[in-house]
Design an enzyme around this catalytic site. Structure first.
Site, PDB file in Angstrom:
ATOM      1  N   LYS A 139      -2.805  -4.224  13.591  1.00 40.28           N
ATOM      2  CA  LYS A 139      -2.965  -2.804  13.928  1.00 40.28           C
ATOM      3  C   LYS A 139      -4.358  -2.317  13.559  1.00 40.28           C
ATOM      4  O   LYS A 139      -5.059  -1.700  14.357  1.00 40.28           O
ATOM      5  CB  LYS A 139      -1.918  -1.975  13.167  1.00 40.28           C
ATOM      6  CG  LYS A 139      -2.180  -0.490  13.169  1.00 40.28           C
ATOM      7  CD  LYS A 139      -1.075   0.287  12.481  1.00 40.28           C
ATOM      8  CE  LYS A 139      -1.358   0.700  11.067  1.00 40.28           C
ATOM      9  NZ  LYS A 139      -2.460   1.629  10.849  1.00 40.28           N
ATOM     10  N   ARG A 143      -7.099  11.819   2.013  1.00 41.82           N
ATOM     11  CA  ARG A 143      -7.911  11.097   3.001  1.00 41.82           C
ATOM     12  C   ARG A 143      -9.037  11.943   3.602  1.00 41.82           C
ATOM     13  O   ARG A 143      -9.026  12.232   4.804  1.00 41.82           O
ATOM     14  CB  ARG A 143      -7.011  10.491   4.085  1.00 41.82           C
ATOM     15  CG  ARG A 143      -5.981   9.570   3.492  1.00 41.82           C
ATOM     16  CD  ARG A 143      -5.168   8.876   4.517  1.00 41.82           C
ATOM     17  NE  ARG A 143      -5.778   7.657   4.991  1.00 41.82           N
ATOM     18  CZ  ARG A 143      -5.165   6.775   5.769  1.00 41.82           C
ATOM     19  NH1 ARG A 143      -3.949   6.994   6.151  1.00 41.82           N
ATOM     20  NH2 ARG A 143      -5.767   5.687   6.161  1.00 41.82           N
ATOM     21  N   CYS A 145      -2.628  13.034   5.028  1.00 38.63           N
ATOM     22  CA  CYS A 145      -1.418  12.410   5.565  1.00 38.63           C
ATOM     23  C   CYS A 145      -0.525  12.084   4.399  1.00 38.63           C
ATOM     24  O   CYS A 145      -0.858  12.372   3.258  1.00 38.63           O
ATOM     25  CB  CYS A 145      -1.750  11.186   6.403  1.00 38.63           C
ATOM     26  SG  CYS A 145      -2.059   9.757   5.411  1.00 38.63           S
ATOM     27  N   ARG A 178       5.198   2.317  13.700  1.00 38.65           N
ATOM     28  CA  ARG A 178       3.753   2.570  13.859  1.00 38.65           C
ATOM     29  C   ARG A 178       2.955   1.276  13.679  1.00 38.65           C
ATOM     30  O   ARG A 178       1.854   1.152  14.207  1.00 38.65           O
ATOM     31  CB  ARG A 178       3.285   3.576  12.811  1.00 38.65           C
ATOM     32  CG  ARG A 178       3.621   5.020  13.118  1.00 38.65           C
ATOM     33  CD  ARG A 178       2.884   5.929  12.150  1.00 38.65           C
ATOM     34  NE  ARG A 178       1.527   5.449  11.979  1.00 38.65           N
ATOM     35  CZ  ARG A 178       0.829   5.507  10.847  1.00 38.65           C
ATOM     36  NH1 ARG A 178       1.340   6.050   9.787  1.00 38.65           N
ATOM     37  NH2 ARG A 178      -0.405   5.046  10.797  1.00 38.65           N
TER      38      ARG A 178
HETATM   39  C1  UD1 Z   1      -7.961   1.917   6.300  1.00 40.78           C
HETATM   40  C2  UD1 Z   1      -6.660   1.370   6.870  1.00 40.78           C
HETATM   41  C3  UD1 Z   1      -5.518   1.611   5.881  1.00 40.78           C
HETATM   42  C4  UD1 Z   1      -5.867   1.027   4.534  1.00 40.78           C
HETATM   43  C5  UD1 Z   1      -7.218   1.544   4.050  1.00 40.78           C
HETATM   44  C6  UD1 Z   1      -7.697   0.884   2.761  1.00 40.78           C
HETATM   45  C7  UD1 Z   1      -6.894   1.626   9.273  1.00 40.78           C
HETATM   46  C8  UD1 Z   1      -6.428   2.307  10.518  1.00 40.78           C
HETATM   47  N1  UD1 Z   1      -6.361   2.055   8.128  1.00 40.78           N
HETATM   48  O1  UD1 Z   1      -7.800   3.326   6.139  1.00 40.78           O
HETATM   49  O2  UD1 Z   1      -4.358   0.963   6.417  1.00 40.78           O
HETATM   50  O3  UD1 Z   1      -4.888   1.415   3.590  1.00 40.78           O
HETATM   51  O4  UD1 Z   1      -8.222   1.290   5.054  1.00 40.78           O
HETATM   52  O5  UD1 Z   1      -7.776  -0.487   2.908  1.00 40.78           O
HETATM   53  O6  UD1 Z   1      -7.665   0.696   9.300  1.00 40.78           O
HETATM   54  N2  UD1 Z   1     -12.373   8.141   1.281  1.00 40.78           N
HETATM   55  C9  UD1 Z   1     -13.113   9.257   0.943  1.00 40.78           C
HETATM   56  N3  UD1 Z   1     -13.962   9.793   1.881  1.00 40.78           N
HETATM   57  C10 UD1 Z   1     -14.098   9.244   3.128  1.00 40.78           C
HETATM   58  C11 UD1 Z   1     -13.331   8.105   3.456  1.00 40.78           C
HETATM   59  C12 UD1 Z   1     -12.477   7.569   2.513  1.00 40.78           C
HETATM   60  O7  UD1 Z   1     -13.014   9.776  -0.169  1.00 40.78           O
HETATM   61  O8  UD1 Z   1     -14.887   9.778   3.930  1.00 40.78           O
HETATM   62  C13 UD1 Z   1     -11.426   7.563   0.292  1.00 40.78           C
HETATM   63  C14 UD1 Z   1      -9.969   7.692   0.764  1.00 40.78           C
HETATM   64  O9  UD1 Z   1      -9.426   8.944   0.447  1.00 40.78           O
HETATM   65  C15 UD1 Z   1      -9.306   6.573   0.010  1.00 40.78           C
HETATM   66  C16 UD1 Z   1     -10.393   5.477  -0.035  1.00 40.78           C
HETATM   67  O10 UD1 Z   1     -11.623   6.159   0.212  1.00 40.78           O
HETATM   68  O11 UD1 Z   1      -9.021   6.979  -1.296  1.00 40.78           O
HETATM   69  C17 UD1 Z   1     -10.190   4.363   0.965  1.00 40.78           C
HETATM   70  O12 UD1 Z   1     -10.165   4.892   2.274  1.00 40.78           O
HETATM   71  P1  UD1 Z   1     -10.662   4.096   3.557  1.00 40.78           P
HETATM   72  O13 UD1 Z   1     -11.145   2.742   3.161  1.00 40.78           O
HETATM   73  O14 UD1 Z   1     -11.594   4.978   4.304  1.00 40.78           O
HETATM   74  O15 UD1 Z   1      -9.323   3.960   4.338  1.00 40.78           O
HETATM   75  P2  UD1 Z   1      -9.065   4.247   5.868  1.00 40.78           P
HETATM   76  O16 UD1 Z   1     -10.212   3.743   6.671  1.00 40.78           O
HETATM   77  O17 UD1 Z   1      -8.637   5.651   6.056  1.00 40.78           O
END
Ligand code: UD1
Length: 403
Positions: A11, A110, A105, A386
């Site tokens: 996914k 996030r 979410c 999902r």
């Molecule tokens: C992706 C995956 C999800 C997985 C996660 C961590 C997809 C569709 N989803 O989510 O399944 O659990 O990686 O491996 O690929 N953060 C910030 N600011 C930002 C972005 C992130 O503070 O702008 C924080 C988030 O709140 C979280 C951490 O960074 O605490 C990790 O997030 P991130 O690696 O961005 O996860 P996703 O890309 O949302």
């Protein structure tokens, strides 16, 4: 659980790759694409942008020649977190983007500050109108970006925006997850110039144009991991096929620490568990190659039946212990506070009605139900769909009787 199973496409690799198709004009062919609701929602968004999409089994054909709309507002847009991945690709293709503001979410707040800051370094400006996020970049220019946390989504958006930007972009502090490498491989197949993916420093040399490509989506390491924990909990023996060993990080070693016998080659893993699994003193979720947050619930379910006391620390998302109350209903002994859980394994859980509140937790509850005595009912299967294409079918293939 006993038997052999082919693991579905990933996914988290498929979604940004689908977003990337917008960057080139032509007919894309993607193989091994999972038939899950998140992919269906992303396809709706591509159609919204003007693409033509068709499917033959696990093969997807995406024709981006007619794409012309930078505003994404389809029904799927608000439902799915990864709509945010369209930021980079729509900016790259149309120099403008409008998407519903991705809110929090069920697993945590996030935020997307790292995405917006990084894309701003490349020349994009953003504004917010009611619940809509609007971005514009008359000319994307390569830049040096340093991520203060290796965010998977931010790294993907930066890659998507950088491939068509003028000049070189260097992303430091980049995420190293296998899904980043899959996206980079796909973009390279489209003609992009990317080096360093899989490390924390990625260099992208912008090109003027990208073309259509054909690609095989890698298998889903999280689905594989879920079934491996199911195998350990049920004292089973399974061989999972199409699972790149390099994508599993430290998971095989953890399964061995829990008492499983593990054999693995380049693209399969065989796990056998005799008797009850062992507790692990301490496991902490971390960016790749650390233990993935997406498998934390499945591990918690397994440790709830292990011999001994385990500590689990969730370092990635704030609200990812939602299955604790459901596992407790099944008789598990778990105490949790903020990002920390103490689990005292029970030799048996008891079947009952439990509710999935999010995707990975839902799958973990199904694994717990397999190891529980008596009948269990799991509500909230729409969350599980999902990300798991056919969890009932997979489990039937592994010898589980479902009603
Ligand atoms: C992706 C995956 C999800 C997985 C996660 C961590 C997809 C569709 N989803 O989510 O399944 O659990 O990686 O491996 O690929 N953060 C910030 N600011 C930002 C972005 C992130 O503070 O702008 C924080 C988030 O709140 C979280 C951490 O960074 O605490 C990790 O997030 P991130 O690696 O961005 O996860 P996703 O890309 O949302």
């Amino acid at each position: 659980m006993r038997g052999e199973l082919l693991i579905q496409g990933s996914k988290n690799a498929a979604l940004p790759i689908l977003a990337a198709t917008l960057l080139g004009e032509g007919v894309f062919i993607l193989h091994h694409c999972p038939r899950i609701s998140d992919v269906e929602h992303m396809l709706e968004l591509l159609e919204d942008a003007g693409c033509l999409v068709s499917r033959e089994g696990h093969m997807l054909i995406v024709d981006t020649r007619g794409a012309g709309n930078f505003r994404v507002s389809g029904e799927g847009a608000g439902k799915m977190r990864s709509t945010v991945t369209l930021l980079g690709s729509l900016l790259g293709r149309f120099h403008q983007v409008e998407i519903p503001y991705p809110g929090g979410c069920t697993i945590g707040k996030r935020p997307i500050d790292l995405h917006l800051e990084g894309l701003s370094r490349l020349g994009a400006v953003f504004g917010e109108r009611e619940s809509t996020l609007y971005g514009r970049a008359d000319c994307l220019r390569g830049a040096s970006v340093c991520l203060t946390f290796p965010s998977v989504g931010a790294t993907e958006n930066l890659l998507l925006a950088a491939v068509l930007a003028k000049g070189e972009t260097v992303i430091r502090g980049a995420a190293r997850e296998p899904e980043i490498t899959a996206l980079a491989d796909f973009l390279r197949a489209m003609g992009a110039r990317i080096r360093g993916d899989g490390t924390s420093c990625i260099c992208v040399e912008g090109v003027c144009r990208l073309h259509a490509a054909e690609y095989i989506i890698p298998s889903d390491r999280i689905v594989a991991g879920t079934y491996l924990f199911g195998t350990v909990m049920t004292g089973g023996e399974t061989r999972l096929l199409h699972v790149p060993l390099s994508h599993l990080g430290t998971l095989p070693e953890l399964l061995e620490r829990m008492g499983a016998q593990v054999r693995a080659r380049e693209d399969w893993i065989h796990v056998r568990m005799e008797g009850r699994c062992r507790a692990v003193p301490h496991v902490m979720t971390a960016p790749f190659p650390g233990f993935p947050t997406d498998l934390q619930s499945a591990l918690m379910a397994a440790l709830a039946t292990a011999d001994g006391i385990s500590f689990l620390e969730e370092k990635m998302f704030e609200a990812r212990f939602q299955i604790v109350s459901e596992l407790q209903k099944m008789g598990a002994s778990i105490a949790s506070q903020e990002d920390f859980a103490l689990i005292e394994g029970r030799s048996r859980l008891s079947g009952c009605t439990v509710e999935a509140k999010e995707l990975r937790g839902g799958a973990a509850l199904i694994m717990a139900a397999l190891a529980a005595e008596g009948e269990s009912r799991i509500r909230g299967m729409e969350y599980v769909r999902r990300g798991y294409e056919d969890i009932n079918g997979d489990l039937k293939r592994l010898g589980i009787v479902l009603y």
